[in-house]
Design a protein around this motif. Structure first.
Motif: not given
Length: 74
Positions: A1-4, A17-30
């Motif tokens: 996954m390429e990120l800028k 992206p949402k997919e990366a956050l879901a994979h990490l089990g993280a959300s905004e503020g974590d």
């Protein structure tokens, strides 16, 4: 996954992206943890409360016994 990299105020940040956050089990503020892998790569992982507590305790012990640890390291 390429990120800028993007300018955010006076800093530079990465928008995940949402997919990366879901994979990490993280959300905004974590909090996330960025570590060096054995092969020199950087690893991004979700921060685990148990590990965070263990690191806090270890840092406290190292601070309290820094002189003893320094002498033992000789």
């Amino acid at each position: 996954m390429e990120l800028k990299l993007r300018k955010i105020g006076n800093s530079v940040g990465v928008v995940l992206p949402k997919e990366a956050l879901a994979h990490l089990g993280a959300s905004e503020g974590d909090s996330l943890e960025l570590t060096h892998g054995a092969d020199g790569k950087l690893l991004l992982s979700g921060r685990q409360a148990a590990v965070s507590e263990q690191m806090r305790v270890a840092q406290d012990i190292m601070q309290r016994y820094r002189n003893t640890l320094r002498e033992l390291a000789k």
